[in-house]
Scaffold this motif. Structure first.
Motif, short mmCIF file in Angstrom:
data_model
loop_
_atom_site.label_atom_id
_atom_site.label_comp_id
_atom_site.label_asym_id
_atom_site.label_seq_id
_atom_site.Cartn_x
_atom_site.Cartn_y
_atom_site.Cartn_z
N ILE A 192 -12.04 0.43 -14.38
CA ILE A 192 -11.04 2.21 -14.95
C ILE A 192 -11.72 2.42 -13.78
O ILE A 192 -11.44 3.67 -13.54
CB ILE A 192 -12.52 2.35 -16.01
N LYS A 193 -13.19 2.65 -13.30
CA LYS A 193 -13.36 3.27 -11.68
C LYS A 193 -12.60 3.41 -11.12
O LYS A 193 -11.92 4.33 -10.37
CB LYS A 193 -14.61 3.08 -11.28
N ALA A 194 -12.01 2.40 -11.06
CA ALA A 194 -11.13 1.94 -9.58
C ALA A 194 -9.71 2.22 -9.77
O ALA A 194 -9.00 3.13 -9.07
CB ALA A 194 -10.77 0.73 -9.34
N LEU A 195 -9.14 2.35 -10.96
CA LEU A 195 -7.82 2.76 -11.62
C LEU A 195 -7.68 4.66 -11.65
O LEU A 195 -6.86 4.94 -11.91
CB LEU A 195 -7.00 2.03 -12.14
N TYR A 196 -8.28 5.16 -11.79
CA TYR A 196 -8.45 6.79 -13.34
C TYR A 196 -8.30 7.63 -12.66
O TYR A 196 -7.45 8.58 -12.52
CB TYR A 196 -9.93 6.66 -13.30
N THR A 197 -8.77 7.50 -10.47
CA THR A 197 -8.77 8.26 -9.61
C THR A 197 -7.29 8.31 -8.82
O THR A 197 -6.80 8.95 -8.26
CB THR A 197 -9.77 9.33 -8.74
N ASN A 198 -6.62 6.89 -8.77
CA ASN A 198 -6.00 7.19 -7.95
C ASN A 198 -4.32 7.63 -7.81
O ASN A 198 -3.82 8.06 -8.68
CB ASN A 198 -5.33 5.39 -8.53
N ARG A 199 -4.02 7.58 -5.74
CA ARG A 199 -3.24 8.30 -6.04
C ARG A 199 -2.40 7.61 -5.39
O ARG A 199 -1.69 8.19 -4.74
CB ARG A 199 -3.40 9.42 -5.18
N ASN A 200 -2.05 6.11 -4.85
CA ASN A 200 -1.95 5.84 -3.95
C ASN A 200 -0.37 4.63 -4.57
O ASN A 200 -1.04 3.93 -5.56
CB ASN A 200 -2.69 4.51 -3.30
N THR A 201 0.54 4.78 -4.44
CA THR A 201 1.79 3.82 -4.36
C THR A 201 1.78 2.74 -5.04
O THR A 201 2.55 2.07 -5.58
CB THR A 201 3.37 4.48 -3.50
N HIS A 202 1.06 2.33 -3.43
CA HIS A 202 1.06 0.71 -4.12
C HIS A 202 -0.77 -0.09 -4.80
O HIS A 202 -1.18 -1.27 -4.44
CB HIS A 202 0.73 0.02 -2.69
N ILE A 203 -1.42 1.15 -5.74
CA ILE A 203 -2.31 0.69 -6.84
C ILE A 203 -1.55 0.52 -7.69
O ILE A 203 -1.06 1.33 -8.56
CB ILE A 203 -3.78 1.57 -6.26
N ILE A 204 -1.93 -0.15 -8.92
CA ILE A 204 -1.55 -0.07 -10.16
C ILE A 204 -1.76 1.33 -10.79
O ILE A 204 -2.97 1.74 -10.87
CB ILE A 204 -1.89 -1.28 -10.87
N LYS A 205 -1.36 2.41 -11.26
CA LYS A 205 -1.05 3.14 -12.75
C LYS A 205 -2.04 3.05 -13.77
O LYS A 205 -1.57 2.75 -14.89
CB LYS A 205 -0.35 4.38 -12.26
#
Length: 457
Positions: free
Chosen positions: A196-209
Motif C-alpha cells: 500500500i505504501k508503494a502504490l498510495y502516492t504513485n504518479r507514474n503511468t507504468h506503475i499499477i494504480k
C-alpha cells in the motif's frame, strides 16, 4: 576443501554446459544485511510488528496507515513529506511530495492520475461482479465492476462515465477494476503495509494504480486498475516469445517505471518477473505486486541458504540477484538483475537457466563468477548483439557494475527501436491484438462451439 562436480543446464534443456570441478564455499553467508539506501532519505525506524493493530473493523499501523470498511482513512494515512522516521514511507528530504491537504482542496473533477491519492471515490457497496481471476496461498484476485451511486460520496468528487454518450445507459456507466483480496494474518502485515505504501502516492503511468483499499471480513481489499491482458507471463504462454522490436518498446516502459520507483520514491521492488509486469490492450506495461518491496522474507532465504538446493529455490526466488540470495547488502541494482533475467525469458521464450534439484545455488554462483560477462549463451544468429548486450549488462555479477534504470533507457537496444512514445505504444498495441488477444479468442472458439453442440444433444 571438498570438491564437487556439477552440471548447469542452460538455455534449451537439450543443450547443457559442463564445467569442471569447482570448490564449494566454506560456509554460505547467513547474515542478512540491510539494503543500501541513498544519503538523502530520512532514516527509517525498524518495523515494529507489535504496532500493527488488527480489529474486526480496522487495520492500522502506528500513525502511518489506517484502513477501515469505508476505505483508507486519509487523515491517519499521511501523504505529506513531513513524515520523518517512518517505517513505511521512505521520504527523501529533497522529494517534492504533494501534501494531502492540498489534494482535498483540489478540483471536483480529478484526473485518472490523481485516483491513487483521492481515495474515497468508490464505495465498496457500489462494487459488483466479483469474477475470480486467480489465487495464491494468502490472496485472491477478482475482476469487479463499479457503478457510481446517484449521490455525492463525500470527498467532493465523483467518477463520471468515461463516455458521455453512454450517460443514460446504466450498464455502460460501469468501470472495471481488479480487486486483490489479502487474508490478513499478523505475519503478512508487513507485506500489506509495504504494498500500500508503494502504490498510495504513485504518479507514474507504468506503475499499477491503487484506487482504494478496504478492511472487511478479516481481509484487505485493494481496488486496482484492471489490466485486461494479464501479465507478460500470460502473454508468452500464447505468443511463446516476444519479438525484439516489441520487447524493446515494452522494456522502455518498464524502465520508466523502475526509474520512477528508484529515483523518485526510493523503493526497491524486489520481485521483478514476468508475472508482475501487467499489460493492457492499449499497449501499456505496468509494474505490479509491491508486496516484497522494502523487506526480506528472512526465514525463506535462510532455508534456501542452508539447504542450497534448487528444489527450494523456486517462484520469485529464481529471479533474485546473487547478492540477495547470499543475504548480502543490496540496492536498486538487484531489480536490474531481475529485469535482465525477465527480458531474456520473454525474448527467448524459455527460462535461461534450466536447473535440476540436485544442483546447488553455490555451484551456480561459482559458475557465474567464473564465466563473468556471459551468464548463459544467447544465439547470435537469432538475437541481435544489442539484445545480448542489454541482458548481459543487467546480469553483471558484480552488482556495482550494473547500469541503473536511467542509464538503460539510453542503451543501444532501446535506442534501436525508439520512437515517439505514443508511436511505440501503438506498435505494442497492434502486436498485442494480433499475437495475443486474437489468438486467445480463436483458441476459445472451438471449445465454445463444442460446448454448444453438447448442449443441443
Amino acid at each position: 576443501m571438498s570438491k564437487s562436480k556439477a552440471k548447469l543446464m542452460l538455455g534449451n534443456p537439450s543443450d547443457h554446459v559442463d564445467f569442471e570441478t569447482i570448490e564449494s564455499p566454506k560456509k554460505p553467508i547467513l547474515k542478512l544485511e540491510e539494503p543500501e539506501v541513498p544519503q538523502n532519505i530520512s532514516k527509517k525506524k525498524s518495523f515494529n510488528e507489535d504496532s500493527v493493530r488488527i480489529s474486526h473493523e480496522r487495520f492500522e499501523y502506528e500513525n502511518e496507515l489506517s484502513i477501515g470498511p469505508r476505505g483508507i482513512d486519509r487523515e491517519k494515512t499521511p501523504l505529506s513529506s513531513t513524515v520523518i522516521e517512518s517505517t513505511i514511507f521512505d521520504v527523501p528530504s529533497t522529494l517534492n511530495t504533494t501534501n494531502a491537504s492540498s489534494l482535498e482542496k483540489d478540483s471536483s473533477s480529478p484526473s485518472a492520475d490523481d485516483f491513487n491519492s483521492l481515495t474515497g471515490l468508490i464505495r465498496y457497496e457500489e462494487l459488483s461482479g466479483f469474477v475470480k481471476l486467480g489465487s495464491g496461498s494468502s490472496a485472491s484476485v477478482f475482476k469487479v465492476y463499479h457503478q457510481p451511486s446517484e449521490f455525492d460520496i463525500g470527498v467532493g468528487a465523483r467518477l463520471e462515465p468515461s463516455n458521455s454518450e453512454n450517460k443514460d445507459d446504466p450498464e455502460k456507466k460501469k468501470t472495471v477494476y481488479a480487486m486483490k483480496k489479502i487474508y490478513v494474518e499478523k505475519q503478512l502485515a508487513k507485506s500489506i503495509i509495504h504494498e500500500i505504501k508503494a502504490l498510495y502516492t504513485n504518479r507514474n503511468t507504468h506503475i499499477i494504480k491503487l484506487i482504494d483499499s478496504y478492511y472487511r471480513e478479516g481481509a484487505i481489499m485493494m481496488i486496482l486498475e484492471y489490466m485486461d491482458c494479464g501479465s507478460l507471463e500470460d502473454v508468452i504462454k500464447i505468443s511463446k516469445k516476444i519479438p525484439e522490436k516489441i520487447l524493446s518498446r515494452m522494456t522502455y516502459q518498464i524502465l520508466k517505471g523502475l526509474q520512477y520507483i528508484h529515483e523518485e520514491c526510493y523503493i526497491i521492488h524486489r520481485d521483478i518477473k514476468p508475472a508482475n509486469i501487467l499489460l493492457n490492450s492499449k499497449g501499456l506495461c505496468k509494474i505490479a505486486d509491491f508486496g516484497m518491496s522494502g523487506f526480506w522474507i528472512k526465514s525463506k532465504l535462510e532455508e534456501i541458504q542452508k539447504t542450497a538446493k534448487f528444489d527450494t529455490f523456486c517462484g520469485t526466488y529464481i529471479y533474485m540477484s546473487p547478492e540477495r540470495i547470499r543475504g548480502q547488502s543490496h540496492s536498486f541494482d538487484s531489480d536490474i538483475w531481475s529485469l535482465g533475467l525477465t527480458i531474456a525469458q520473454l525474448g527467448m521464450g524459455i527460462f535461461p537457466f534450466t536447473l535440476k534439484p540436485e544442483f546447488t545455488i553455490w555451484s551456480m554462483f561459482e559458475y557465474l563468477e567464473e564465466t563473468g560477462a556471459e551468464p548463459f549463451p544467447i544465439d547470435e544468429k537469432e538475437y541481435s548483439p544489442e539484445f545480448k548486450s542489454f541482458v548481459y549488462q543487467c546480469m553483471t555479477f558484480d552488482r556495482k557494475q550494473r547500469p541503473s534504470a536511467s542509464q538503460l533507457v539510453s542503451h543501444p537496444w532501446i535506442e534501436k527501436y525508439k520512437k515517439d512514445e505514443e508511436k511505440m505504444r501503438k506498435s505494442v498495441e497492434k502486436w498485442v491484438y494480433r499475437r495475443y488477444i486474437a489468438v486467445k479468442r480463436h483458441n476459445r472458439k472451438p471449445k465454445e462451439s463444442n460446448d454448444t453442440k453438447t448442449e443441443k444433444r
